[in-house]
Design a protein around this motif. Structure first.
Motif, PDB file in Angstrom:
ATOM      1  N   GLN A   1       0.844  -1.212   0.000  1.00  0.00           N
ATOM      2  CA  GLN A   1       0.000   0.000   0.000  1.00  0.00           C
ATOM      3  C   GLN A   1       0.872   1.252   0.000  1.00  0.00           C
ATOM      4  N   SER A   2       1.914   1.289   0.838  1.00  0.00           N
ATOM      5  CA  SER A   2       2.746   2.495   0.914  1.00  0.00           C
ATOM      6  C   SER A   2       3.556   2.709  -0.361  1.00  0.00           C
ATOM      7  N   ASP A   3       4.069   1.643  -0.971  1.00  0.00           N
ATOM      8  CA  ASP A   3       4.789   1.798  -2.243  1.00  0.00           C
ATOM      9  C   ASP A   3       3.851   2.286  -3.347  1.00  0.00           C
ATOM     10  N   PHE A   4       2.630   1.802  -3.338  1.00  0.00           N
ATOM     11  CA  PHE A   4       1.650   2.240  -4.333  1.00  0.00           C
ATOM     12  C   PHE A   4       1.322   3.722  -4.146  1.00  0.00           C
ATOM     13  N   GLU A   5       1.206   4.163  -2.900  1.00  0.00           N
ATOM     14  CA  GLU A   5       0.949   5.588  -2.639  1.00  0.00           C
ATOM     15  C   GLU A   5       2.111   6.443  -3.161  1.00  0.00           C
ATOM     16  N   MET A   6       3.333   5.959  -3.003  1.00  0.00           N
ATOM     17  CA  MET A   6       4.498   6.677  -3.524  1.00  0.00           C
ATOM     18  C   MET A   6       4.446   6.726  -5.061  1.00  0.00           C
ATOM     19  N   PHE A   7       4.056   5.633  -5.683  1.00  0.00           N
ATOM     20  CA  PHE A   7       3.897   5.584  -7.136  1.00  0.00           C
ATOM     21  C   PHE A   7       2.892   6.648  -7.590  1.00  0.00           C
ATOM     22  N   LYS A   8       1.767   6.746  -6.901  1.00  0.00           N
ATOM     23  CA  LYS A   8       0.761   7.752  -7.261  1.00  0.00           C
ATOM     24  C   LYS A   8       1.314   9.165  -7.084  1.00  0.00           C
ATOM     25  N   ARG A   9       2.130   9.374  -6.063  1.00  0.00           N
ATOM     26  CA  ARG A   9       2.739  10.696  -5.857  1.00  0.00           C
ATOM     27  C   ARG A   9       3.657  11.052  -7.016  1.00  0.00           C
TER      28      ARG A   9
ATOM     29  N   TRP B   1       7.660  16.260   0.590  1.00  0.00           N
ATOM     30  CA  TRP B   1       8.526  15.083   0.626  1.00  0.00           C
ATOM     31  C   TRP B   1       9.382  14.996   1.890  1.00  0.00           C
ATOM     32  N   LYS B   2       9.215  15.906   2.837  1.00  0.00           N
ATOM     33  CA  LYS B   2      10.103  15.962   4.001  1.00  0.00           C
ATOM     34  C   LYS B   2      10.106  14.682   4.832  1.00  0.00           C
ATOM     35  N   ASN B   3       9.044  13.906   4.792  1.00  0.00           N
ATOM     36  CA  ASN B   3       8.999  12.659   5.560  1.00  0.00           C
ATOM     37  C   ASN B   3       9.465  11.448   4.760  1.00  0.00           C
TER      38      ASN B   3
ATOM     39  N   LYS C   1       4.949  31.432  -8.902  1.00  0.00           N
ATOM     40  CA  LYS C   1       5.467  31.237  -7.544  1.00  0.00           C
ATOM     41  C   LYS C   1       6.502  30.112  -7.559  1.00  0.00           C
ATOM     42  N   PHE C   2       7.430  30.212  -6.629  1.00  0.00           N
ATOM     43  CA  PHE C   2       8.423  29.154  -6.489  1.00  0.00           C
ATOM     44  C   PHE C   2       7.753  27.880  -6.001  1.00  0.00           C
ATOM     45  N   TYR C   3       8.065  26.765  -6.641  1.00  0.00           N
ATOM     46  CA  TYR C   3       7.477  25.476  -6.285  1.00  0.00           C
ATOM     47  C   TYR C   3       8.349  24.694  -5.299  1.00  0.00           C
ATOM     48  N   LEU C   4       9.640  25.014  -5.210  1.00  0.00           N
ATOM     49  CA  LEU C   4      10.547  24.243  -4.357  1.00  0.00           C
ATOM     50  C   LEU C   4      10.100  24.142  -2.906  1.00  0.00           C
ATOM     51  N   PRO C   5       9.615  25.210  -2.261  1.00  0.00           N
ATOM     52  CA  PRO C   5       9.164  25.049  -0.870  1.00  0.00           C
ATOM     53  C   PRO C   5       8.023  24.027  -0.732  1.00  0.00           C
ATOM     54  N   THR C   6       7.123  24.011  -1.693  1.00  0.00           N
ATOM     55  CA  THR C   6       6.023  23.041  -1.678  1.00  0.00           C
ATOM     56  C   THR C   6       6.555  21.627  -1.852  1.00  0.00           C
TER      57      THR C   6
END
Length: 164
Positions: free
Chosen positions: A61-69, A151-153, A141-146
């Protein structure tokens, strides 16, 4: 449509939220952009190799969520590349993609252990960094902060805070 079996939950789902009518072709192209895709979603070939269109996939499930991201991130990049193409030209957009691919390659060569997902994040980070620089001219707008916040976690701070 992707038929995906979650190995951690022992259940199957159908996934249709991707920009293509052919899941195998989509995956072949997507893994060229994000090599970690093949670690996140594994193909399960049918017994009859003439029936490649009946391929199924397995994941957690978690790998699939990463794929969707990753799919969502690529959609954002495509929108921003389209804006750059309108502002400048297709060659300018292509050059930024090539520079980001080189940044990923350089990062991976410097690592003791290769983590494909971290390499894919470096590609995203570099490409958005280059796009931010180019698109500031039209008031974007700058996208890098978003990106970093989203992805910080999922990636180490040393990778998260790379600059280009």
């Amino acid at each position: 449509m992707f038929k995906i079996f979650f190995t951690d939950q022992q259940k199957s789902i159908k996934f249709t939220d991707y920009p293509s009518n052919d899941p195998v072709k989509f995956m072949m192209n997507f893994k060229k952009i994000f090599p970690s895709t093949m670690d996140l979603l594994l193909p399960v070939l049918p017994d009859d190799t003439d029936q490649i269109d009946t391929i199924t996939w397995e994941s957690t499930q978690s790998d699939f969520e990463m794929f969707k991201r990753l799919i969502q991130e690529w959609a954002t990049i495509e929108l921003r590349l389209t804006a750059l193409t309108k502002l400048k030209n297709r060659e300018s957009a292509n050059q930024l993609v090539k520079q980001a691919q080189q940044a990923r390659k350089k990062h991976q060569q410097q690592q003791d252990r290769h983590d494909a997902l971290h390499g894919d994040f470096v590609f995203l980070l570099a490409l958005h960094s280059y796009l931010d620089t180019e698109l500031v001219e039209i008031g974007a707008k700058f996208y890098l902060p978003t990106l970093r916040n989203d992805w910080k976690n999922d990636v180490p701070k040393a990778v998260l805070m790379l600059s280009f």
